[in-house]
Design a protein around this motif. Structure first.
Motif, short mmCIF file in Angstrom:
data_model
loop_
_atom_site.label_atom_id
_atom_site.label_comp_id
_atom_site.label_asym_id
_atom_site.label_seq_id
_atom_site.Cartn_x
_atom_site.Cartn_y
_atom_site.Cartn_z
N ALA A 155 65.68 6.12 -21.98
CA ALA A 155 66.92 5.35 -22.03
C ALA A 155 68.10 6.27 -21.79
O ALA A 155 68.02 7.49 -21.97
N GLY A 156 69.21 5.67 -21.36
CA GLY A 156 70.44 6.44 -21.19
C GLY A 156 70.45 7.36 -19.98
O GLY A 156 71.13 8.39 -20.01
N ILE A 157 69.72 7.01 -18.92
CA ILE A 157 69.74 7.84 -17.71
C ILE A 157 70.11 6.99 -16.50
O ILE A 157 69.94 5.78 -16.49
N GLN A 158 70.63 7.65 -15.49
CA GLN A 158 70.85 7.06 -14.17
C GLN A 158 69.82 7.69 -13.24
O GLN A 158 69.93 8.88 -12.92
N PRO A 159 68.77 6.96 -12.84
CA PRO A 159 67.66 7.56 -12.09
C PRO A 159 68.08 8.39 -10.87
O PRO A 159 67.61 9.51 -10.68
N GLY A 160 68.96 7.85 -10.05
CA GLY A 160 69.37 8.58 -8.85
C GLY A 160 70.13 9.84 -9.16
O GLY A 160 69.90 10.90 -8.55
N ARG A 161 71.03 9.76 -10.13
CA ARG A 161 71.82 10.94 -10.50
C ARG A 161 70.95 12.02 -11.13
O ARG A 161 71.12 13.22 -10.84
N LEU A 162 70.03 11.60 -11.98
CA LEU A 162 69.14 12.57 -12.62
C LEU A 162 68.24 13.23 -11.59
O LEU A 162 67.98 14.44 -11.65
N ALA A 163 67.76 12.46 -10.62
CA ALA A 163 66.93 13.02 -9.55
C ALA A 163 67.71 14.07 -8.76
O ALA A 163 67.20 15.16 -8.46
N THR A 164 68.97 13.76 -8.44
CA THR A 164 69.81 14.71 -7.72
C THR A 164 70.01 15.99 -8.53
O THR A 164 69.94 17.10 -8.00
N LEU A 165 70.25 15.83 -9.82
CA LEU A 165 70.47 16.99 -10.69
C LEU A 165 69.24 17.91 -10.70
O LEU A 165 69.37 19.13 -10.58
N ILE A 166 68.05 17.32 -10.83
CA ILE A 166 66.84 18.13 -10.90
C ILE A 166 66.59 18.86 -9.59
O ILE A 166 66.27 20.06 -9.57
N ILE A 167 66.77 18.17 -8.47
CA ILE A 167 66.57 18.81 -7.17
C ILE A 167 67.59 19.93 -6.96
O ILE A 167 67.25 21.02 -6.49
N ALA A 168 68.84 19.65 -7.31
CA ALA A 168 69.89 20.66 -7.14
C ALA A 168 69.64 21.87 -8.04
O ALA A 168 69.82 23.03 -7.62
N ALA A 169 69.23 21.61 -9.29
CA ALA A 169 68.94 22.72 -10.21
C ALA A 169 67.77 23.56 -9.72
O ALA A 169 67.83 24.79 -9.72
N TYR A 170 66.71 22.90 -9.28
CA TYR A 170 65.55 23.62 -8.77
C TYR A 170 65.91 24.43 -7.52
O TYR A 170 65.56 25.62 -7.41
N SER A 171 66.62 23.81 -6.59
CA SER A 171 66.98 24.48 -5.34
C SER A 171 67.87 25.69 -5.61
O SER A 171 67.69 26.76 -5.01
N GLY A 172 68.83 25.52 -6.52
CA GLY A 172 69.70 26.63 -6.86
C GLY A 172 68.95 27.75 -7.56
O GLY A 172 69.17 28.94 -7.28
N ALA A 173 68.06 27.37 -8.48
CA ALA A 173 67.27 28.39 -9.19
C ALA A 173 66.37 29.14 -8.22
O ALA A 173 66.19 30.37 -8.34
N MET A 174 65.82 28.43 -7.24
CA MET A 174 64.97 29.09 -6.25
C MET A 174 65.78 30.06 -5.39
O MET A 174 65.32 31.17 -5.07
N ALA A 175 67.00 29.68 -5.05
CA ALA A 175 67.86 30.58 -4.27
C ALA A 175 68.19 31.84 -5.08
O ALA A 175 68.20 32.95 -4.55
N MET A 176 68.47 31.65 -6.38
CA MET A 176 68.75 32.80 -7.25
C MET A 176 67.51 33.69 -7.39
O MET A 176 67.61 34.92 -7.36
N ALA A 177 66.34 33.05 -7.51
CA ALA A 177 65.10 33.81 -7.63
C ALA A 177 64.84 34.62 -6.36
O ALA A 177 64.38 35.77 -6.42
N LYS A 178 65.16 34.04 -5.22
CA LYS A 178 64.99 34.75 -3.95
C LYS A 178 65.94 35.94 -3.88
O LYS A 178 65.54 37.04 -3.47
N ALA A 179 67.18 35.73 -4.28
CA ALA A 179 68.17 36.82 -4.24
C ALA A 179 67.80 37.96 -5.17
O ALA A 179 67.99 39.14 -4.83
N ASN A 180 67.26 37.60 -6.34
CA ASN A 180 66.92 38.62 -7.35
C ASN A 180 65.48 39.11 -7.26
O ASN A 180 65.12 40.07 -7.93
N GLN A 181 64.65 38.39 -6.47
CA GLN A 181 63.22 38.66 -6.41
C GLN A 181 62.62 38.66 -7.81
O GLN A 181 61.86 39.56 -8.19
#
Length: 202
Positions: A155-181
């Motif tokens: 309860a209390g979620i917006q499915p589309g917004r939450l999906a965007t947040l998870i994808i953006a967080a994962y993509s950003g974390a992966m970019a940081m992981a690549k930069a830092n190895q």
């Protein structure tokens, strides 16, 4: 030139070229990879390369549609579809990715993210193809959240917004992981997403 023998199977030759290009584009970048280099990596003649991919742009589109889309489907979309527990599925996806990267000892980044950052501004058709993959990924996540709402699991979620947040967080974390190895950004992202979902699910 190679361990590959000549073949009369055009589809096998095409797959070999696309596989070599996918590996090169993910690890060293689309713009930094030349067609001559890819010919050598795929062990094909100039004629075979020109027959299947007269221009690098066409090869780039094939990599996006055939390999990048498949990578996202196998890594994210299929596990979400077959799982009965959305938070557990997301957490397991992170765990498997982190484990694989740790075993490899290097981080090349998310194939979709890598290509999107590098080529989206240079080519409208590539931008549309990459956008379609992001859209399918987002829709798969949102559909799971919507189903969980229907089943009163969350309860209390917006499915589309939450999906965007998870994808953006994962993509950003992966970019940081690549930069830092280092996988630390992914580990931190996994923990915070798990805590967020735990606060929403009943």
């Amino acid at each position: 030139m190679s361990e590959h023998k000549r073949t009369n199977d055009p589809q096998a030759v095409r797959r070999r070229i696309v596989d070599a290009a996918y590996q090169a584009f993910v690890t060293q970048g689309y713009l930094a990879t030349g067609m001559q280099e890819l010919r050598a990596k795929a062990s094909v003649s100039g004629g075979a390369m020109a027959h299947h991919f007269p221009a690098k742009r066409e090869l780039g589109l094939a990599v996006i549609r055939d390999r990048v889309a498949e990578a996202v489907r196998q890594t994210w979309i299929d596990p979400l579809r077959i799982s009965s527990d959305t938070p557990t599925a997301i957490d397991q996806i992170f765990t498997e990715i982190i484990s694989e990267l740790s075993e490899n000892g290097s981080v090349s980044g998310c194939p979709l993210n890598n290509m999107a950052i590098e080529v989206s501004r240079h080519d409208d058709e590539m931008q549309q193809a990459l956008g379609a993959i992001f859209e399918a990924w987002e829709e798969a996540l949102a559909a799971r959240f919507q189903e969980d709402i229907r089943l009163k699991r969350v309860a209390g979620i917006q499915p589309g917004r939450l999906a965007t947040l998870i994808i953006a967080a994962y993509s950003g974390a992966m970019a940081m992981a690549k930069a830092n190895q280092h996988t630390r950004p992914l580990v931190n992202c996994q923990a915070e997403i798990a805590a967020l979902l735990a606060s929403k699910y009943v």
